[in-house]
Design a protein around this motif. Structure first.
Motif, PDB file in Angstrom:
ATOM      1  N   ALA A 266       6.005  -0.133   0.823  1.00  0.00           N
ATOM      2  CA  ALA A 266       5.323   0.015   0.233  1.00  0.00           C
ATOM      3  C   ALA A 266       4.389   0.831   1.531  1.00  0.00           C
ATOM      4  O   ALA A 266       3.233   2.100   1.391  1.00  0.00           O
ATOM      5  N   SER A 269       6.454   3.089   3.625  1.00  0.00           N
ATOM      6  CA  SER A 269       6.657   5.307   2.882  1.00  0.00           C
ATOM      7  C   SER A 269       5.306   5.307   2.839  1.00  0.00           C
ATOM      8  O   SER A 269       5.841   6.250   3.232  1.00  0.00           O
ATOM      9  N   ALA A 270       4.101   4.669   3.525  1.00  0.00           N
ATOM     10  CA  ALA A 270       3.491   5.293   3.352  1.00  0.00           C
ATOM     11  C   ALA A 270       3.294   5.685   5.015  1.00  0.00           C
ATOM     12  O   ALA A 270       3.079   7.354   5.299  1.00  0.00           O
ATOM     13  N   TYR A 296      -3.492   0.138  -2.793  1.00  0.00           N
ATOM     14  CA  TYR A 296      -2.424  -0.785  -1.939  1.00  0.00           C
ATOM     15  C   TYR A 296      -2.923  -1.841  -2.923  1.00  0.00           C
ATOM     16  O   TYR A 296      -4.012  -2.392  -2.616  1.00  0.00           O
ATOM     17  N   GLN A 439       3.346  -6.179  -1.775  1.00  0.00           N
ATOM     18  CA  GLN A 439       2.493  -4.877  -1.562  1.00  0.00           C
ATOM     19  C   GLN A 439       2.819  -3.462  -2.245  1.00  0.00           C
ATOM     20  O   GLN A 439       4.967  -4.047  -2.698  1.00  0.00           O
ATOM     21  N   CYS A 440       2.366  -3.035  -2.857  1.00  0.00           N
ATOM     22  CA  CYS A 440       2.859  -1.984  -4.009  1.00  0.00           C
ATOM     23  C   CYS A 440       1.695  -0.674  -4.076  1.00  0.00           C
ATOM     24  O   CYS A 440       0.573  -0.903  -3.262  1.00  0.00           O
ATOM     25  N   THR A 442       1.147   1.937  -3.217  1.00  0.00           N
ATOM     26  CA  THR A 442       0.618   3.286  -2.278  1.00  0.00           C
ATOM     27  C   THR A 442       0.468   4.782  -1.899  1.00  0.00           C
ATOM     28  O   THR A 442       1.059   5.496  -1.517  1.00  0.00           O
ATOM     29  N   ALA A 443       2.186   5.411  -3.376  1.00  0.00           N
ATOM     30  CA  ALA A 443       2.053   6.617  -3.489  1.00  0.00           C
ATOM     31  C   ALA A 443       2.606   6.158  -5.483  1.00  0.00           C
ATOM     32  O   ALA A 443       3.919   7.027  -5.651  1.00  0.00           O
ATOM     33  N   ARG A 444       1.631   6.241  -5.861  1.00  0.00           N
ATOM     34  CA  ARG A 444       1.611   6.070  -7.282  1.00  0.00           C
ATOM     35  C   ARG A 444       2.176   6.903  -8.435  1.00  0.00           C
ATOM     36  O   ARG A 444       1.969   8.164  -8.158  1.00  0.00           O
ATOM     37  N   SER A 472       5.568   1.191  -4.117  1.00  0.00           N
ATOM     38  CA  SER A 472       5.171   2.504  -3.715  1.00  0.00           C
ATOM     39  C   SER A 472       4.704   2.861  -5.561  1.00  0.00           C
ATOM     40  O   SER A 472       3.219   3.486  -4.725  1.00  0.00           O
TER      41      SER A 472
END
Length: 474
Positions: A266, A269-270, A296, A439-440, A442-444, A472
């Motif tokens: 996450a 990738s962001a 985040y 972590q997750c 960041t690109a919903r 993400s």
């Protein structure tokens, strides 16, 4: 130097590795890119001091909190990503998790997909990752189209006794779904160096072993290790990615492809999308919503150690049980609280990293007499919790924990549960900003490009041949 593929997958963790495995017989010419190398099988894999105190398998990388304080993130750059050291727990989400959920700290919005739509994919993933489990024990469990691929990992006698003690309190402890190779003739030896450690005998169900290695047996899949993706390049319209700039063996090169998948975790990738800003995407690639890097989440996490000074815990493989009685609501609390799951057996070398001033013999004595739990509650999407990439390359993690009332109530419920089970001393250690293995966000994903980065298939709204396939999208 330039090369051409049908598909480039950047990252070999749970997202990228599994996708490569799924496409291994597709006929597509696929390049799988990993910034790290294969994690070596060596004695240090199972040495707590090496893994925890000396951080042998973590990168020499520093991120910063919003207050400017540096920290070392809980990431691992190897083939397989963080699955190389994860605890091998592989539960499904519950049906209700896909809808709107009201928490004490706010609202968790609905996903654009349902559990029923994903259930066949859960079943296939459990086969790929050789999940052991049982049904009928956990009242929150979702419906299934079939049984687990393998029977549950059995409790050792001490944990079996604890399970009885918890059931006597009216709770519903259950065998946690685990991905380990405990089949007849399998590689697992039920050691105490599993949760948080690399597996020296490759018995953990991880992306490297279960997906990447079988995938690269296909003549259509090429794996490049020690290869860092710097940025994605678009055509003049900004609607398609045409290449990715890589650094490999000290050489910079551009690889072209018809499709691209970002699966770096996450945060990374962001960062890759933000580094890929251009005149058509001035705020970062696929970021017309302004949400790349935002929302985040990492869970609210606390480690709990319950000690009975008069009883040794001889358990070797401890991570076999969980309690979900407080998942949807708690006693005298109308909101979800979370999940309580056993940790791998704590050892003194694991504790000295967190408690360096306590003499090692005391820590070992406590560990010999403890049962160890991971107490985990949801945190909620907040656009102010975000990943920022500074012009000098610094990574800033803006993170303010939320939904903490529910988490504190869950920790207290876990304390009371263990005291009622006969443990006189209960110690807790809340986790901080550096504990970001979950972590997750960041690109919903969603159906509205104004409020989401990805569509329900994880393709970016803004760029037609670009997908993000990791946590993400949460």
């Amino acid at each position: 130097m330039s090369e051409q593929f049908d598909l480039v997958i950047i990252g070999t963790g749970a997202g990228g590795g599994t996708l490569a495995y799924a496409l291994r017989n597709s006929g597509l010419r696929i390049l799988l890119v990993e910034r790290g190398d294969f994690l070596p099988q060596e004695p240090q894999n199972w040495q707590p001091v090496e893994v925890f105190d000396r951080r042998r398998y973590k990168p020499d990388e520093t991120w910063y909190g919003a207050d400017g304080k540096p920290f070392h993130p809980g990431v691992h750059y190897f083939v397989g990503g963080n699955t190389k050291v994860y605890g091998a727990a592989l539960p499904r989400f519950r049906v209700q998790d896909f809808g709107v959920v009201e928490h004490e700290g706010g609202t968790s919005p609905a996903w654009p997909v349902t559990y029923d739509e994903l259930e066949p994919y859960y079943a296939r993933a459990e086969e790929i990752y050789a999940v052991h489990g049982s049904t009928g024990e956990d009242p929150t469990e979702p419906p299934r189209s079939g049984p687990f691929p393998f029977p549950a990992v059995p409790h050792e006698p001490y944990i079996d006794d604890l399970s009885v003690r918890l059931r006597n309190q009216g709770l519903h402890p259950f065998h946690y779904p685990m991905g380990i190779d405990l089949r007849a003739g399998g590689r697992c030896i039920r050691c105490k160096t599993c949760d948080g450690f690399p597996c020296q005998v490759l018995a953990k169900s991880e992306s490297d072993v279960n997906c990447v290695r079988p995938a690269v047996e296909s003549q259509n899949i090429t794996l490049w290790t020690k290869t860092l993706a710097h940025r994605l390049l678009t055509d003049s319209t900004g609607k398609r990615v045409v290449g990715v700039e890589l650094e490999r063996g000290g050489e910079k090169l551009t690889v072209q492809a018809d499709r691209f998948v970002v699966a770096c975790g996450a945060v990374n990738s962001a960062l890759l999308l933000l580094r890929s800003a251009n005149d058509k995407h001035p705020n970062g690639l696929a970021n017309s919503s302004g949400l790349v890097g935002r929302n985040y989440m990492v869970h609210n996490n606390t480690a709990l150690m319950a000690v009975d000074p008069f009883r040794r815990n001889p358990t070797v493989y401890q991570k076999t049980m969980a309690v979900n009685d407080f998942y949807f609501r708690g006693p005298d609390f109308a909101y979800p609280m979370g999940n309580i799951q056993l940790l791998g057996k704590l050892q003194a070398g694991m504790l000295t990293a967190a408690q360096p001033l306590v003499p090692r013999p005391i820590l070992q004595g406590m560990a010999d007499r403890s049962v160890d739990w991971w107490v985990m509650s949801e945190d909620l999407p907040d656009p102010n919790n975000r990943i920022e990439l500074r012009s000098d390359g610094k990574v800033i993690v803006h993170w303010k924990p939320n939904n903490l009332v529910a988490h504190r109530k869950l920790v207290e419920a876990a304390r009371q549960m263990m005291r009622a089970a006969g443990y006189q001393f209960v110690f807790v250690q809340p986790m901080g900003i550096e504990t970001n293995s979950h972590q997750c966000g960041t690109a919903r994903f969603g159906v509205d490009p104004a409020t989401s980065v990805l569509d329900p298939t994880c393709r970016t709204h803004d760029v037609e041949n670009l997908w993000v396939v990791d946590s993400s999208f949460f």
